[in-house]
Design a protein around this motif. Sequence first.
Motif, mmCIF file in Angstrom:
data_model
loop_
_atom_site.group_PDB
_atom_site.id
_atom_site.type_symbol
_atom_site.label_atom_id
_atom_site.label_comp_id
_atom_site.label_asym_id
_atom_site.label_seq_id
_atom_site.Cartn_x
_atom_site.Cartn_y
_atom_site.Cartn_z
ATOM 1 N N GLU A 107 0.841 -1.227 -0.159
ATOM 2 C CA GLU A 107 0.086 -0.078 -0.196
ATOM 3 C C GLU A 107 1.015 1.335 0.051
ATOM 4 O O GLU A 107 2.041 1.229 0.378
ATOM 5 C CB GLU A 107 -0.974 0.188 1.145
ATOM 6 C CG GLU A 107 -1.738 -1.150 1.306
ATOM 7 C CD GLU A 107 -2.781 -1.180 2.434
ATOM 8 O OE1 GLU A 107 -2.657 -0.272 3.310
ATOM 9 O OE2 GLU A 107 -3.302 -2.221 3.020
ATOM 10 N N ARG A 137 2.203 2.157 3.675
ATOM 11 C CA ARG A 137 2.265 1.005 4.487
ATOM 12 C C ARG A 137 3.845 0.732 4.733
ATOM 13 O O ARG A 137 4.564 0.235 3.686
ATOM 14 C CB ARG A 137 1.721 -0.192 3.847
ATOM 15 C CG ARG A 137 1.737 -1.363 4.943
ATOM 16 C CD ARG A 137 0.915 -2.689 4.376
ATOM 17 N NE ARG A 137 1.291 -3.828 4.874
ATOM 18 C CZ ARG A 137 2.231 -4.840 4.523
ATOM 19 N NH1 ARG A 137 2.975 -4.410 3.557
ATOM 20 N NH2 ARG A 137 2.417 -5.868 5.487
ATOM 21 N N GLN A 184 0.093 -6.924 2.444
ATOM 22 C CA GLN A 184 -0.926 -7.245 3.391
ATOM 23 C C GLN A 184 -1.736 -8.326 2.919
ATOM 24 O O GLN A 184 -2.494 -8.354 2.084
ATOM 25 C CB GLN A 184 -1.782 -5.975 3.732
ATOM 26 C CG GLN A 184 -2.431 -6.218 5.158
ATOM 27 C CD GLN A 184 -3.154 -5.137 5.439
ATOM 28 O OE1 GLN A 184 -3.220 -3.802 4.882
ATOM 29 N NE2 GLN A 184 -4.048 -4.969 6.485
ATOM 30 N N GLU A 185 -1.911 -9.364 3.656
ATOM 31 C CA GLU A 185 -2.721 -10.601 3.487
ATOM 32 C C GLU A 185 -3.894 -10.321 3.907
ATOM 33 O O GLU A 185 -4.338 -9.422 4.652
ATOM 34 C CB GLU A 185 -1.974 -11.780 4.231
ATOM 35 C CG GLU A 185 -0.575 -12.080 3.731
ATOM 36 C CD GLU A 185 -0.159 -13.356 4.395
ATOM 37 O OE1 GLU A 185 -0.795 -13.842 5.187
ATOM 38 O OE2 GLU A 185 1.037 -13.936 4.068
ATOM 39 N N LYS A 186 -5.026 -11.172 3.512
ATOM 40 C CA LYS A 186 -6.477 -11.031 3.862
ATOM 41 C C LYS A 186 -6.599 -11.572 5.199
ATOM 42 O O LYS A 186 -5.900 -12.292 5.740
ATOM 43 C CB LYS A 186 -7.219 -11.964 3.015
ATOM 44 C CG LYS A 186 -8.817 -11.762 3.066
ATOM 45 C CD LYS A 186 -9.310 -12.667 2.127
ATOM 46 C CE LYS A 186 -10.999 -12.570 2.389
ATOM 47 N NZ LYS A 186 -11.705 -13.522 1.485
ATOM 48 N N SER A 189 -11.089 -6.340 9.840
ATOM 49 C CA SER A 189 -9.835 -5.926 9.375
ATOM 50 C C SER A 189 -10.200 -4.520 8.297
ATOM 51 O O SER A 189 -11.365 -4.670 7.738
ATOM 52 C CB SER A 189 -9.150 -7.096 8.708
ATOM 53 O OG SER A 189 -8.308 -6.541 7.479
ATOM 54 N N SER A 224 -8.220 -4.348 5.703
ATOM 55 C CA SER A 224 -7.439 -4.812 4.507
ATOM 56 C C SER A 224 -8.437 -4.747 3.201
ATOM 57 O O SER A 224 -9.641 -5.331 3.093
ATOM 58 C CB SER A 224 -6.891 -6.150 4.577
ATOM 59 O OG SER A 224 -6.361 -6.601 3.296
ATOM 60 N N ASN A 243 -8.035 -6.519 0.455
ATOM 61 C CA ASN A 243 -7.921 -7.877 0.072
ATOM 62 C C ASN A 243 -9.181 -8.411 0.746
ATOM 63 O O ASN A 243 -9.965 -9.391 0.043
ATOM 64 C CB ASN A 243 -6.924 -8.665 0.683
ATOM 65 C CG ASN A 243 -5.511 -8.331 0.005
ATOM 66 O OD1 ASN A 243 -5.544 -7.629 -1.262
ATOM 67 N ND2 ASN A 243 -4.279 -8.207 0.489
ATOM 68 N N ASN A 244 -9.743 -7.952 1.779
ATOM 69 C CA ASN A 244 -11.047 -8.498 2.383
ATOM 70 C C ASN A 244 -12.361 -8.226 1.264
ATOM 71 O O ASN A 244 -13.389 -8.861 1.568
ATOM 72 C CB ASN A 244 -11.222 -8.133 3.578
ATOM 73 C CG ASN A 244 -10.538 -8.668 4.675
ATOM 74 O OD1 ASN A 244 -9.664 -9.239 4.388
ATOM 75 N ND2 ASN A 244 -10.897 -8.598 6.135
#
Length: 427
Positions: free
Chosen positions: A137, A140, A158-160, A165, A167, A169-170
């Motif tokens: 990001e 980030r 950044q992972e889900k 959260s 994020s 990705n969510n």
Amino acid sequence: MEREEIISILKSEMIPAMGCTEPAAAALSGAKARELLGTDAIDKVEVFASRDMVKNAMGVGLPNCSLKGILAAVGLGIAAGDTSRNLSILSVISDEQIVKAESFDSSLTLVRDVPPLYVKVKLTAGGNVAIACISGEHDRYSHLEKNGEVLLDLPLEQEKAGKSSVSLNNLADLSLDEIVRFADSVTAEEVPFISDAVDVNMAIAKASLKGCYGLQVGKTVAEKLNKVPQSLEEAFRMGSAYAAAGSDARMSGCSMPVIINSGSGNQGITVTVPVKIVADFLDKSRNGMVKAVCISELVGLVLTARKNRLSALCGAFTASIGTACAYCYLLGGRTAEMDYCINSMVGNLTGIICDGAKNTCALKIYSCLEAAALSVSLAFRGFAPGKESGIVGGNSWESIDSLSRISHEGMEATDRTIVEIMIEKNC
């Protein structure tokens, strides 16, 4: 997906930025490294960046100066850039800062096998070394280090995450039905930052129409339109023109802020400004306009979650898909019409490439938004391509799957070639 989670992600993504966000991220990384080092007496500046970061910083104007390129952005950040300004770090630049930024002994290394959004700055001063890395990001920090002591070390992307959260990705699996249900239920009072984003982005578009920025794409088109649109088609055209005008100014280094989408100011302009103009033509309330902008913002973010923030695929294209869905909503359409629009857009413009941030972004925004208006007109007549048409799927979700595959699998070599051409031109 819980509505509170959706609101949190929207709020975290819709933040202000001054100028193009890739140079801003580079400047932020440089400023953070200097902050860690604790001195302005820098001996050496080493910048390590992904090709997409270099690509998006190469040709775009930086705010408040005539400099361009990732090394210039990093230099400006090091030369007294204030990290508390976040992606608006380049909003205040002095003449002394510009001179100092050009004086550093700097080098740039392209790094492979990193996320598309990746920039690391290593500063040396005497026997001291500081490193700051931004990845995944635009604001980030994933790695911070001073004199060999690791102060922060996170995954490069950044992972889900789980519930609650923020994020991006969510959002990858958020459906059109969920997006529309959210828009139906939300009120302007719950998401005041949506109205703020519209006002901020409209301001730079209007300022551009009064000035002389970039290729003057927006201004050239707007001059031929009535001040108040007389038809829906003219409202669509005005939305395209105003959005292009905002990009004309932003890509030229205009020192006005933009509220971003998917880490991009151009995408932020694309999903807000045209929706506001069409909503006004249709005499929608502020609440009705905000609901429609929620649609465009969320569709744009979902597509980014599926394709990456930076890629060889033009972000104006995916943002315009969100705008097309918002147009549908304003006109009383639901997911059926939006589904048609997405299929039409994927069938029409999937080949449009990203060759960095620069003045031709305004051209692409205008073209993509005109295509969005066409997709809406077709949708309300019951027309859209289906799975018999190339990469288009039987529905929008299948088409988005195709889009994601093309972005991840199919355009890797394209992205490399784009950057090679750009570097060759600037050698």
